[in-house]
Every structure is written in structure tokens, then in C-alpha cells.
Write an enzyme that holds these catalytic residues in place. Structure first.
Site, PDB file in Angstrom:
ATOM      1  CG  ASN A   8      -1.077 -43.955 -58.090  1.00 30.15           C
ATOM      2  OD1 ASN A   8      -1.358 -42.906 -58.597  1.00 30.15           O
ATOM      3  ND2 ASN A   8      -0.273 -44.772 -58.970  1.00 30.15           N
ATOM      4  CG  ASN A   9      -2.885 -44.645 -49.958  1.00 27.73           C
ATOM      5  OD1 ASN A   9      -4.037 -44.330 -49.807  1.00 27.73           O
ATOM      6  ND2 ASN A   9      -2.282 -45.724 -49.101  1.00 27.73           N
ATOM      7  CG  ASP A  68       7.864 -43.451 -45.591  1.00 25.05           C
ATOM      8  OD1 ASP A  68       6.725 -44.179 -45.729  1.00 25.05           O
ATOM      9  OD2 ASP A  68       8.833 -44.163 -45.174  1.00 25.05           O
ATOM     10  CB  THR A  69       3.196 -41.979 -42.389  1.00 20.51           C
ATOM     11  OG1 THR A  69       2.901 -40.441 -43.188  1.00 20.51           O
ATOM     12  CG2 THR A  69       2.573 -41.885 -40.927  1.00 20.51           C
TER      13      THR A  69
END
Length: 209
Positions: A8-9, A68-69
């Protein structure tokens, strides 16, 4: 084609939608009515990305991907890495999770005057798609694919630029004299770690259409 991006970013959604364009409709967790804070308990970027995608697939039975970062700094032995989003929360003064300013403050403090500023951003995307249904109908058969994007660069000594998010104001990509936050989203969307991972994802999805 519709697919769920397990986030939801809004920053990430805007970036992904801009990269993928109109060929693929990207839905957010909110769009499918998922308001759960999906846990990220993995110790690697790969584990976290797969964990998020798996949750959505299992509960909503829809094709999805998650990312994922991490920012990996040489002089800090790869830290903050998988803990990049909550790096400041691990410090003694305990700041709120996902506080970009606090995260940058801690990172710059940890590096101090160290002249080795080499770093890289790395994004891992996990994609889960329904492949077929078991002959007895008891379960679906799924395909799992992972895509990685890396951009090398260095950590500068003070914040520069007002665009972007996260560590963008202190990360200067290799071959440029400006930070991600100075370059702006148009350029960043073409050269970033996420852009490179998404390009691989997009190529795969287009070949499947």
C-alpha cells in the site's frame, strides 16, 4: 492483465505503475480489500518478498507479486540490508519504523568519516501465478519466479534533493553526479534497482500474454 502488487506504499505503486505502463493493471492491497499488515520476518530480501506474495496468493487466490528492497553499504558489512526500512528503530534512541529521516541520520552517523562510501540498492521481486488446477480439484498449481535489480553507487555525506523517498537524498548512483532525490522520478524510474527488477518482471509477463 490484472495483477496485485502486495503493498500500500503509494510511492512504490506510483513507481511500478509508471514503469509497467497501461499494458498491465496493477492493483494494491487496498484495491483487493486487504488491510492486514503482512509480516516480514525473513532474514533476506528474497524471503520477505516471497512471504508477502505467498500471503496474498493464499488468502485472495489471485496472481500477485511483492518486492523487498535493501540498501547494502560496504563499510557496514552490507547493513542496513533487509532492515533498511526500520534501520533507525534498531538504534539506541529507538525511532519509529519507516522513518526515512531517522534512517538516514543513523546511516550517516554509522559511516562517520569513513571514506569507503560504496553501496548498492538491491530489489528482489517474487511473483506467484496460478498455473493450473490439481486434477482432483483440491488445490491449484502455482508458478513462482524471482527477479533481481541492482544499482551501484555511493553514500554522500549530506542530504541533497527533494524528490524520491527513503534513502534517495543520500544515495548517488554510479555514473551520475546527483542523488536519486535530485535526478527526479523520470530518470530514477529508468535506472533504479526497482526499475531493473520490474523490467525483468515486465518482460516475463509480456511473454506470458
Amino acid at each position: 492483465m490484472k495483477i496485485v502488487f502486495a503493498t500500500n506504499n503509494q510511492h512504490k505503486l506510483d513507481e511500478i505503475r509508471s514503469i509497467l505502463g497501461e499494458r498491465i493493471e496493477v492493483l494494491s492491497l487496498k484495491d483487493i480489500g486487504c488491510d492486514v499488515d503482512i509480516p516480514e520476518t525473513g532474514t533476506t530480501l528474497e524471503e520477505n518478498a516471497l512471504q508477502k506474495a505467498q500471503y496474498v496468493y493464499d488468502h485472495y487466490h489471485i496472481d500477485c507479486f511483492a518486492d523487498d528492497t535493501g540498501l547494502e553499504v560496504d563499510a557496514l558489512n552490507g547493513a542496513p540490508g533487509v532492515y533498511s526500512a526500520r534501520y533507525a528503530n534498531m538504534a539506541d534512541d529507538s525511532s519509529a519504523s519507516h522513518d526515512a529521516e531517522a534512517n538516514m541520520t543513523r546511516l550517516l552517523k554509522e559511516l562517520g568519516e569513513n571514506n569507503n562510501r560504496r553501496a548498492r540498492f538491491r530489489t528482489v521481486i517474487a511473483l506467484i501465478q496460478k498455473k493450473d488446477v490439481c486434477p482432483c480439484g483440491c488445490s491449484s498449481i502455482k508458478d513462482i519466479h524471482k527477479f533481481e535489480g541492482i544499482v551501484n553507487g555511493e553514500i554522500i555525506r549530506e542530504r541533497r534533493g527533494g524528490e524520491g523517498f527513503g534513502y534517495d537524498p543520500i544515495f548517488q548512483p554510479e555514473g551520475y553526479d546527483k542523488t536519486f532525490a535530485e535526478l527526479g522520478l523520470d530518470i530514477k524510474n529508468h535506472i533504479s534497482h526497482r526499475a531493473r527488477a520490474v523490467a525483468k518482471l515486465c518482460k516475463y509477463l509480456k511473454n506470458k500474454q
